[in-house]
Design a protein around this motif. Structure first.
Motif, PDB file in Angstrom:
ATOM      1  N   GLN A 190       0.824  -1.211   0.000  1.00  0.00           N
ATOM      2  CA  GLN A 190       0.000   0.000   0.000  1.00  0.00           C
ATOM      3  C   GLN A 190       0.856   1.257   0.000  1.00  0.00           C
ATOM      4  O   GLN A 190       0.484   2.268  -0.608  1.00  0.00           O
ATOM      5  N   ASP A 191       2.000   1.198   0.653  1.00  0.00           N
ATOM      6  CA  ASP A 191       2.890   2.359   0.683  1.00  0.00           C
ATOM      7  C   ASP A 191       3.437   2.693  -0.701  1.00  0.00           C
ATOM      8  O   ASP A 191       3.819   3.839  -0.964  1.00  0.00           O
ATOM      9  N   MET A 192       3.496   1.699  -1.588  1.00  0.00           N
ATOM     10  CA  MET A 192       4.014   1.912  -2.943  1.00  0.00           C
ATOM     11  C   MET A 192       2.957   2.456  -3.886  1.00  0.00           C
ATOM     12  O   MET A 192       3.283   2.981  -4.954  1.00  0.00           O
ATOM     13  N   CYS A 193       1.671   2.307  -3.524  1.00  0.00           N
ATOM     14  CA  CYS A 193       0.576   2.587  -4.453  1.00  0.00           C
ATOM     15  C   CYS A 193      -0.251   3.788  -4.011  1.00  0.00           C
ATOM     16  O   CYS A 193      -0.524   3.976  -2.826  1.00  0.00           O
ATOM     17  N   GLU A 194      -0.666   4.569  -4.989  1.00  0.00           N
ATOM     18  CA  GLU A 194      -1.530   5.728  -4.754  1.00  0.00           C
ATOM     19  C   GLU A 194      -2.642   5.686  -5.797  1.00  0.00           C
ATOM     20  O   GLU A 194      -2.395   5.369  -6.962  1.00  0.00           O
ATOM     21  N   PHE A 195      -3.871   5.996  -5.388  1.00  0.00           N
ATOM     22  CA  PHE A 195      -5.010   5.922  -6.301  1.00  0.00           C
ATOM     23  C   PHE A 195      -5.727   7.272  -6.350  1.00  0.00           C
ATOM     24  O   PHE A 195      -6.014   7.874  -5.315  1.00  0.00           O
ATOM     25  N   LEU A 196      -6.004   7.730  -7.582  1.00  0.00           N
ATOM     26  CA  LEU A 196      -6.594   9.051  -7.792  1.00  0.00           C
ATOM     27  C   LEU A 196      -7.752   8.963  -8.781  1.00  0.00           C
ATOM     28  O   LEU A 196      -7.763   8.109  -9.676  1.00  0.00           O
ATOM     29  N   TYR A 197      -8.692   9.871  -8.643  1.00  0.00           N
ATOM     30  CA  TYR A 197      -9.767  10.003  -9.633  1.00  0.00           C
ATOM     31  C   TYR A 197      -9.227  10.749 -10.852  1.00  0.00           C
ATOM     32  O   TYR A 197      -8.558  11.780 -10.717  1.00  0.00           O
ATOM     33  N   ALA A 198      -9.493  10.226 -12.043  1.00  0.00           N
ATOM     34  CA  ALA A 198      -9.107  10.921 -13.274  1.00  0.00           C
ATOM     35  C   ALA A 198      -9.926  10.377 -14.435  1.00  0.00           C
ATOM     36  O   ALA A 198     -10.183   9.175 -14.523  1.00  0.00           O
TER      37      ALA A 198
END
Length: 275
Positions: free
Chosen positions: A189-197
């Protein structure tokens, strides 16, 4: 009485105009499956009544709910297999060599859905590339559905989800069981980031990426929008980077931007340097 052809045409146009996803008329039944719960929450007694509500009130929140429901794609861990072999054998070793001086790696999982692709890449990095320990590695997932972005951020998956494509050895090593669900370990989880686009709208500020995974989404886009997406993706890839598409997709709309290469029965693409 069910929805008329004009009702379905209205829904298809709504999804197309707000997300650039082109839904074939042969898939009209999907509207019944995915929109009936939303129709009930909106107080409509049927999908037909819900379409009338959409036409009359034109409420942005309801329109967004329709688009999100219709653009949620099925996904799984290590989906399709062979592209991850190409990542392990060819692409990641090349990027590690190229980026050895700055010790930084950026991966974009575009149209990341519920996050399995991004977490699969993170597992691949942890499992096969110990030399990346200490590197600045970030995997960014983006999706048009806020609902699935939040799901990916939570990193909690049901048994049926972890049983699809995830080897048992990787499951127990990188996820923690919690009742009937599995939680992605903090190291991933520390490696991954999720964003709306929205790929067909102005994008949030993103870094330049060494690798872009744009798989199984272009199939739903009209040709004009595919060309725009390729141009935007080209601008987000570093010189010497890589683009991976789905097995049934090709970069035929952008032969002036990307050059195809082939390995493990898979095509992948390199950006052509600007002249």
């Amino acid at each position: 009485m069910g929805c008329s052809d004009s009702d379905y045409a209205y829904l298809r146009q709504l999804v197309l105009s707000e997300s650039a996803n082109l839904i074939d008329p042969s898939r009209n039944a999907l509207f019944e499956t995915r929109l009936t719960p939303i129709a009930r929450m909106a107080g409509a007694s049927s999908l037909e009544d819900f379409v009338n509500l959409l036409r009359i009130e034109r409420t942005p929140q309801l329109h967004r709910a329709v688009v999100e429901a219709m653009t949620i794609n099925e996904t799984s861990f290590f989906r399709d297999g062979k592209p991850f072999d190409v990542l392990r054998e060819t692409i990641l070793p090349s990027l590690i060599e190229k980026n050895a001086a700055q010790r930084k790696l950026r991966v974009w999982s575009a149209a990341s859905s519920t996050g399995q692709e991004a977490y699969s890449v993170a597992m691949l990095v942890r499992e096969h590339f110990p030399e990346l320990t200490g590197w600045d590695v970030k995997i960014v997932g983006t999706d048009i559905s806020r609902q699935v972005v939040e799901y990916a951020q939570r990193g909690r998956y049901r048994r049926i989800e972890v049983n699809r494509g995830l080897p048992a050895r990787m499951l127990v090593k990188y996820l923690v069981r919690d009742g009937d669900e599995w939680q992605v370990a903090p190291q991933l989880q520390d490696m991954c980031e999720f964003l709306y686009a929205n790929l067909c709208a102005p994008m949030p500020k993103l870094p330049l990426f060494d690798l872009v995974m744009l798989r199984n989404v272009l199939l739903y886009f009209p040709e004009q929008d595919r060309s725009c997406v390729f141009s935007d993706v080209y601008r987000q890839i570093v010189r010497g980077g890589y683009l991976m598409l789905g097995a049934a997709e090709q970069a035929e709309d952008s032969t002036n931007l990307f050059q195809a290469e082939f390995a493990r029965e898979c095509y992948y693409y390199r950006p052509i340097p600007a002249s």
